[in-house]
Design a protein around this motif. Structure first.
Motif, PDB file in Angstrom:
ATOM      1  N   GLY A  98      22.085  10.653 -15.593  1.00 34.81           N
ATOM      2  CA  GLY A  98      20.900   9.929 -16.016  1.00 34.81           C
ATOM      3  C   GLY A  98      20.882   8.473 -15.576  1.00 34.81           C
ATOM      4  O   GLY A  98      19.843   7.821 -15.644  1.00 34.81           O
ATOM      5  N   ASP A  99      22.027   7.961 -15.127  1.00 34.14           N
ATOM      6  CA  ASP A  99      22.092   6.557 -14.704  1.00 34.14           C
ATOM      7  C   ASP A  99      21.503   6.366 -13.315  1.00 34.14           C
ATOM      8  O   ASP A  99      21.738   7.180 -12.423  1.00 34.14           O
ATOM      9  CB  ASP A  99      23.536   6.051 -14.679  1.00 34.14           C
ATOM     10  N   PRO A 100      20.779   5.246 -13.114  1.00 28.59           N
ATOM     11  CA  PRO A 100      20.274   4.915 -11.779  1.00 28.59           C
ATOM     12  C   PRO A 100      21.302   4.076 -11.015  1.00 28.59           C
ATOM     13  O   PRO A 100      22.189   3.468 -11.623  1.00 28.59           O
ATOM     14  CB  PRO A 100      19.036   4.082 -12.079  1.00 28.59           C
ATOM     15  N   ILE A 101      21.149   4.046  -9.698  1.00 27.96           N
ATOM     16  CA  ILE A 101      21.969   3.189  -8.853  1.00 27.96           C
ATOM     17  C   ILE A 101      21.090   2.637  -7.734  1.00 27.96           C
ATOM     18  O   ILE A 101      20.295   3.380  -7.156  1.00 27.96           O
ATOM     19  CB  ILE A 101      23.193   3.927  -8.265  1.00 27.96           C
ATOM     20  N   VAL A 102      21.204   1.347  -7.479  1.00 25.17           N
ATOM     21  CA  VAL A 102      20.608   0.730  -6.298  1.00 25.17           C
ATOM     22  C   VAL A 102      21.798   0.395  -5.407  1.00 25.17           C
ATOM     23  O   VAL A 102      22.624  -0.459  -5.754  1.00 25.17           O
ATOM     24  CB  VAL A 102      19.783  -0.526  -6.644  1.00 25.17           C
ATOM     25  N   GLU A 103      21.908   1.119  -4.301  1.00 25.93           N
ATOM     26  CA  GLU A 103      23.111   1.074  -3.471  1.00 25.93           C
ATOM     27  C   GLU A 103      23.287  -0.231  -2.713  1.00 25.93           C
ATOM     28  O   GLU A 103      22.348  -0.983  -2.497  1.00 25.93           O
ATOM     29  CB  GLU A 103      23.076   2.223  -2.448  1.00 25.93           C
ATOM     30  N   LEU A 104      24.527  -0.442  -2.305  1.00 30.19           N
ATOM     31  CA  LEU A 104      24.874  -1.561  -1.444  1.00 30.19           C
ATOM     32  C   LEU A 104      24.283  -1.326  -0.066  1.00 30.19           C
ATOM     33  O   LEU A 104      24.202  -0.180   0.388  1.00 30.19           O
ATOM     34  CB  LEU A 104      26.402  -1.679  -1.323  1.00 30.19           C
ATOM     35  N   VAL A 105      23.876  -2.391   0.603  1.00 26.92           N
ATOM     36  CA  VAL A 105      23.328  -2.288   1.956  1.00 26.92           C
ATOM     37  C   VAL A 105      24.271  -3.034   2.891  1.00 26.92           C
ATOM     38  O   VAL A 105      24.617  -4.189   2.650  1.00 26.92           O
ATOM     39  CB  VAL A 105      21.896  -2.874   2.035  1.00 26.92           C
ATOM     40  N   ASP A 106      24.702  -2.342   3.952  1.00 25.81           N
ATOM     41  CA  ASP A 106      25.608  -2.891   4.965  1.00 25.81           C
ATOM     42  C   ASP A 106      26.920  -3.408   4.387  1.00 25.81           C
ATOM     43  O   ASP A 106      27.492  -4.374   4.874  1.00 25.81           O
ATOM     44  CB  ASP A 106      24.916  -3.989   5.783  1.00 25.81           C
ATOM     45  N   LYS A 107      27.394  -2.767   3.337  1.00 29.96           N
ATOM     46  CA  LYS A 107      28.703  -3.091   2.755  1.00 29.96           C
ATOM     47  C   LYS A 107      29.479  -1.788   2.599  1.00 29.96           C
ATOM     48  O   LYS A 107      28.948  -0.795   2.109  1.00 29.96           O
ATOM     49  CB  LYS A 107      28.545  -3.761   1.397  1.00 29.96           C
ATOM     50  N   TRP A 108      30.730  -1.804   3.012  1.00 29.56           N
ATOM     51  CA  TRP A 108      31.574  -0.609   2.932  1.00 29.56           C
ATOM     52  C   TRP A 108      31.875  -0.281   1.478  1.00 29.56           C
ATOM     53  O   TRP A 108      32.171  -1.171   0.678  1.00 29.56           O
ATOM     54  CB  TRP A 108      32.868  -0.816   3.703  1.00 29.56           C
ATOM     55  N   HIS A 109      31.794   0.992   1.141  1.00 28.51           N
ATOM     56  CA  HIS A 109      32.065   1.462  -0.213  1.00 28.51           C
ATOM     57  C   HIS A 109      32.336   2.966  -0.166  1.00 28.51           C
ATOM     58  O   HIS A 109      32.162   3.608   0.867  1.00 28.51           O
ATOM     59  CB  HIS A 109      30.892   1.150  -1.145  1.00 28.51           C
ATOM     60  N   TYR A 110      32.751   3.516  -1.289  1.00 24.68           N
ATOM     61  CA  TYR A 110      32.950   4.962  -1.397  1.00 24.68           C
ATOM     62  C   TYR A 110      32.739   5.377  -2.846  1.00 24.68           C
ATOM     63  O   TYR A 110      32.737   4.552  -3.753  1.00 24.68           O
ATOM     64  CB  TYR A 110      34.342   5.381  -0.902  1.00 24.68           C
ATOM     65  N   GLY A 111      32.569   6.670  -3.034  1.00 23.95           N
ATOM     66  CA  GLY A 111      32.404   7.214  -4.372  1.00 23.95           C
ATOM     67  C   GLY A 111      33.513   8.195  -4.678  1.00 23.95           C
ATOM     68  O   GLY A 111      34.108   8.781  -3.773  1.00 23.95           O
ATOM     69  N   GLU A 112      33.803   8.347  -5.953  1.00 31.01           N
ATOM     70  CA  GLU A 112      34.802   9.302  -6.415  1.00 31.01           C
ATOM     71  C   GLU A 112      34.247  10.106  -7.576  1.00 31.01           C
ATOM     72  O   GLU A 112      33.640   9.548  -8.487  1.00 31.01           O
ATOM     73  CB  GLU A 112      36.057   8.590  -6.934  1.00 31.01           C
ATOM     74  N   ASN A 113      34.468  11.409  -7.516  1.00 28.35           N
ATOM     75  CA  ASN A 113      34.196  12.271  -8.656  1.00 28.35           C
ATOM     76  C   ASN A 113      35.547  12.748  -9.158  1.00 28.35           C
ATOM     77  O   ASN A 113      36.140  13.647  -8.587  1.00 28.35           O
ATOM     78  CB  ASN A 113      33.314  13.457  -8.259  1.00 28.35           C
ATOM     79  N   ASN A 114      36.044  12.119 -10.203  1.00 26.74           N
ATOM     80  CA  ASN A 114      37.365  12.457 -10.749  1.00 26.74           C
ATOM     81  C   ASN A 114      37.287  13.488 -11.867  1.00 26.74           C
ATOM     82  O   ASN A 114      38.288  13.774 -12.513  1.00 26.74           O
ATOM     83  CB  ASN A 114      38.049  11.181 -11.268  1.00 26.74           C
ATOM     84  N   GLU A 115      36.110  14.039 -12.078  1.00 33.71           N
ATOM     85  CA  GLU A 115      35.885  14.979 -13.181  1.00 33.71           C
ATOM     86  C   GLU A 115      36.208  16.417 -12.763  1.00 33.71           C
ATOM     87  O   GLU A 115      36.510  16.689 -11.607  1.00 33.71           O
ATOM     88  CB  GLU A 115      34.439  14.874 -13.654  1.00 33.71           C
ATOM     89  N   ASN A 116      36.098  17.336 -13.719  1.00 30.95           N
ATOM     90  CA  ASN A 116      36.361  18.755 -13.469  1.00 30.95           C
ATOM     91  C   ASN A 116      35.111  19.545 -13.117  1.00 30.95           C
ATOM     92  O   ASN A 116      35.165  20.765 -13.014  1.00 30.95           O
ATOM     93  CB  ASN A 116      37.041  19.390 -14.691  1.00 30.95           C
ATOM     94  N   GLU A 117      33.978  18.858 -12.984  1.00 32.73           N
ATOM     95  CA  GLU A 117      32.734  19.510 -12.585  1.00 32.73           C
ATOM     96  C   GLU A 117      32.084  18.726 -11.459  1.00 32.73           C
ATOM     97  O   GLU A 117      32.353  17.539 -11.274  1.00 32.73           O
ATOM     98  CB  GLU A 117      31.766  19.636 -13.766  1.00 32.73           C
ATOM     99  N   SER A 118      31.232  19.395 -10.710  1.00 32.67           N
ATOM    100  CA  SER A 118      30.508  18.735  -9.625  1.00 32.67           C
ATOM    101  C   SER A 118      29.578  17.676 -10.183  1.00 32.67           C
ATOM    102  O   SER A 118      29.127  17.765 -11.319  1.00 32.67           O
ATOM    103  CB  SER A 118      29.674  19.751  -8.837  1.00 32.67           C
ATOM    104  N   ALA A 119      29.298  16.681  -9.355  1.00 34.44           N
ATOM    105  CA  ALA A 119      28.300  15.656  -9.687  1.00 34.44           C
ATOM    106  C   ALA A 119      27.123  15.860  -8.741  1.00 34.44           C
ATOM    107  O   ALA A 119      27.311  16.200  -7.572  1.00 34.44           O
ATOM    108  CB  ALA A 119      28.889  14.261  -9.526  1.00 34.44           C
ATOM    109  N   GLU A 120      25.919  15.670  -9.247  1.00 37.09           N
ATOM    110  CA  GLU A 120      24.715  15.793  -8.424  1.00 37.09           C
ATOM    111  C   GLU A 120      23.917  14.507  -8.539  1.00 37.09           C
ATOM    112  O   GLU A 120      23.712  13.996  -9.632  1.00 37.09           O
ATOM    113  CB  GLU A 120      23.846  16.966  -8.888  1.00 37.09           C
ATOM    114  N   ILE A 121      23.475  14.017  -7.381  1.00 39.10           N
ATOM    115  CA  ILE A 121      22.697  12.786  -7.347  1.00 39.10           C
ATOM    116  C   ILE A 121      21.528  12.960  -6.391  1.00 39.10           C
ATOM    117  O   ILE A 121      21.659  13.605  -5.353  1.00 39.10           O
ATOM    118  CB  ILE A 121      23.577  11.574  -6.959  1.00 39.10           C
ATOM    119  N   ILE A 122      20.378  12.450  -6.771  1.00 33.14           N
ATOM    120  CA  ILE A 122      19.210  12.388  -5.891  1.00 33.14           C
ATOM    121  C   ILE A 122      19.165  10.957  -5.365  1.00 33.14           C
ATOM    122  O   ILE A 122      19.225  10.009  -6.147  1.00 33.14           O
ATOM    123  CB  ILE A 122      17.901  12.700  -6.651  1.00 33.14           C
TER     124      ILE A 122
END
Length: 137
Positions: A98-122
């Protein structure tokens, strides 16, 4: 007498079943900003033919994405699961469903899903035709 009772029961059931549904439209602003999640000001839009891309991304459980960057302004909403997003300078954002994100532009980054279920994002990208959405380091 029984006919009147049965007719009264059917009338009550009919009236209860005909409750009007709410026609009120609800609008909730999840985010409205000129900054990415780490506080950086978003860049001006690029010149060229606009192209909008909307992706549904599924990140499996216990998965770390590669270090990457986006050259276009993009924003998303986590539909399911939890994500941690980390910039190259170690700024960290924790997202829950349910949380929104406004992503970084032209900056290196990564995401991690450390949970036991898949994460889905639009994710919605507002870019220029021919410009790559993501660049892997």
């Amino acid at each position: 007498m029984n006919t009147k009772i049965i007719l009264l029961c059917f009338t009550a059931i009919y009236l209860l079943g005909c409750k009007t549904k709410s026609t009120k439209i609800e609008v909730v602003t999840l985010v409205k900003t000129s900054n990415s999640w780490n506080g950086d000001t978003l860049p001006k839009y690029l010149e060229g033919k606009p192209e909008i891309t909307i992706l549904k991304i599924t990140i499996p459980a216990k998965t770390k994405l590669e270090l990457h960057k986006h050259s276009e302004i993009n924003a998303g909403v986590l539909l399911k699961g939890k994500l941690k997003v980390i910039s190259e300078s170690k700024d960290t954002l924790y997202l829950n469903a349910g949380d929104p994100i406004v992503e970084l532009v032209d900056k290196w980054h990564y995401g991690e899903n450390n949970e036991n279920e898949s994460a889905e994002i639009i994710v919605f990208y507002a870019g220029i035709k021919g410009t790559p959405i993501t660049t892997i380091k």
